[in-house]
Design a protein around this motif. Structure first.
Motif, short mmCIF file in Angstrom:
data_model
loop_
_atom_site.label_atom_id
_atom_site.label_comp_id
_atom_site.label_asym_id
_atom_site.label_seq_id
_atom_site.Cartn_x
_atom_site.Cartn_y
_atom_site.Cartn_z
N ASP A 32 0.83 -1.22 0.00
CA ASP A 32 0.00 0.00 0.00
C ASP A 32 0.86 1.26 0.00
N ARG A 33 1.86 1.26 -0.88
CA ARG A 33 2.75 2.40 -1.10
C ARG A 33 3.62 2.77 0.09
N GLU A 34 3.77 1.89 1.03
CA GLU A 34 4.60 2.14 2.21
C GLU A 34 5.61 1.01 2.37
N VAL A 35 6.83 1.36 2.84
CA VAL A 35 7.82 0.35 3.14
C VAL A 35 7.34 -0.44 4.35
N ARG A 36 7.40 -1.76 4.23
CA ARG A 36 6.97 -2.63 5.33
C ARG A 36 8.10 -3.58 5.69
N ARG A 37 8.08 -4.07 6.90
CA ARG A 37 9.07 -5.06 7.28
C ARG A 37 8.71 -6.39 6.62
N THR A 38 9.71 -7.22 6.43
CA THR A 38 9.49 -8.48 5.72
C THR A 38 9.35 -9.67 6.67
N GLN A 39 9.77 -9.53 7.91
CA GLN A 39 9.65 -10.61 8.87
C GLN A 39 8.86 -10.12 10.08
N TRP A 40 7.96 -10.95 10.53
CA TRP A 40 7.15 -10.59 11.70
C TRP A 40 7.65 -11.28 12.97
N LEU A 41 8.30 -12.41 12.80
CA LEU A 41 8.81 -13.16 13.95
C LEU A 41 10.32 -13.26 13.87
N PRO A 42 11.03 -13.20 14.99
CA PRO A 42 12.49 -13.29 14.95
C PRO A 42 13.00 -14.58 14.31
N THR A 43 12.23 -15.64 14.41
CA THR A 43 12.67 -16.92 13.86
C THR A 43 12.51 -17.02 12.34
N THR A 44 11.92 -16.02 11.71
CA THR A 44 11.71 -16.07 10.26
C THR A 44 12.74 -15.25 9.49
N ARG A 45 13.73 -14.74 10.16
CA ARG A 45 14.74 -13.95 9.46
C ARG A 45 15.67 -14.85 8.67
N GLU A 46 15.98 -14.42 7.44
CA GLU A 46 16.88 -15.20 6.61
C GLU A 46 18.31 -14.67 6.78
N THR A 47 19.27 -15.53 6.47
CA THR A 47 20.67 -15.13 6.54
C THR A 47 21.11 -14.55 5.20
N ARG A 48 22.25 -13.93 5.18
CA ARG A 48 22.81 -13.40 3.94
C ARG A 48 23.06 -14.56 2.95
N VAL A 49 23.51 -15.68 3.45
CA VAL A 49 23.76 -16.86 2.60
C VAL A 49 22.45 -17.35 1.98
N GLU A 50 21.38 -17.43 2.76
CA GLU A 50 20.08 -17.86 2.24
C GLU A 50 19.55 -16.87 1.20
N ARG A 51 19.72 -15.59 1.46
CA ARG A 51 19.26 -14.57 0.52
C ARG A 51 20.02 -14.69 -0.81
N ARG A 52 21.33 -14.91 -0.72
CA ARG A 52 22.14 -15.05 -1.93
C ARG A 52 21.75 -16.32 -2.70
N ALA A 53 21.51 -17.42 -1.98
CA ALA A 53 21.11 -18.68 -2.63
C ALA A 53 19.78 -18.50 -3.36
N LEU A 54 18.83 -17.80 -2.74
CA LEU A 54 17.55 -17.55 -3.39
C LEU A 54 17.74 -16.71 -4.65
N TRP A 55 18.58 -15.69 -4.58
CA TRP A 55 18.84 -14.83 -5.73
C TRP A 55 19.41 -15.66 -6.89
N HIS A 56 20.39 -16.52 -6.58
CA HIS A 56 20.99 -17.34 -7.63
C HIS A 56 19.98 -18.33 -8.22
N ALA A 57 19.12 -18.88 -7.39
CA ALA A 57 18.08 -19.78 -7.88
C ALA A 57 17.13 -19.04 -8.83
N CYS A 58 16.75 -17.82 -8.47
CA CYS A 58 15.87 -17.02 -9.32
C CYS A 58 16.55 -16.69 -10.65
N GLN A 59 17.84 -16.34 -10.58
CA GLN A 59 18.57 -16.06 -11.82
C GLN A 59 18.63 -17.30 -12.72
#
Length: 77
Positions: A32-59
């Motif tokens: 709704d045109r506003e920046v929002r947080r992407t995780q609501w629970l502390p246990t749902t945060r992704e690591t830099r390694v996981e983020r990079r792996a997802l990016w490579h999979a998408c590519q």
């Protein structure tokens, strides 16, 4: 509370593409045109390694779809 009609969903996407106010917010999640947080629970945060792996999979999927057509995910139509 979070479901949108197709028009409402498209509103933020189009706003991001055209808005000077949205510039400089690369990589953020907008709702709704506003920046929002992407995780609501502390246990749902992704690591830099996981983020990079997802990016490579998408590519890889994007490259595969360019050469072979749309990629089908098992169990999906």
């Amino acid at each position: 509370l979070i479901l949108r009609t197709p028009a409402e969903g498209a509103d933020t996407v189009l706003w991001l593409a055209a808005s000077a106010r949205a510039r400089g917010h690369t990589g953020r999640f907008f709702f709704d045109r506003e920046v929002r947080r992407t995780q609501w629970l502390p246990t749902t945060r992704e690591t830099r390694v996981e983020r990079r792996a997802l990016w490579h999979a998408c590519q890889s999927l994007a490259e595969a779809s360019r050469s072979t057509g749309p990629v089908r995910i098992r169990g999906r139509a």
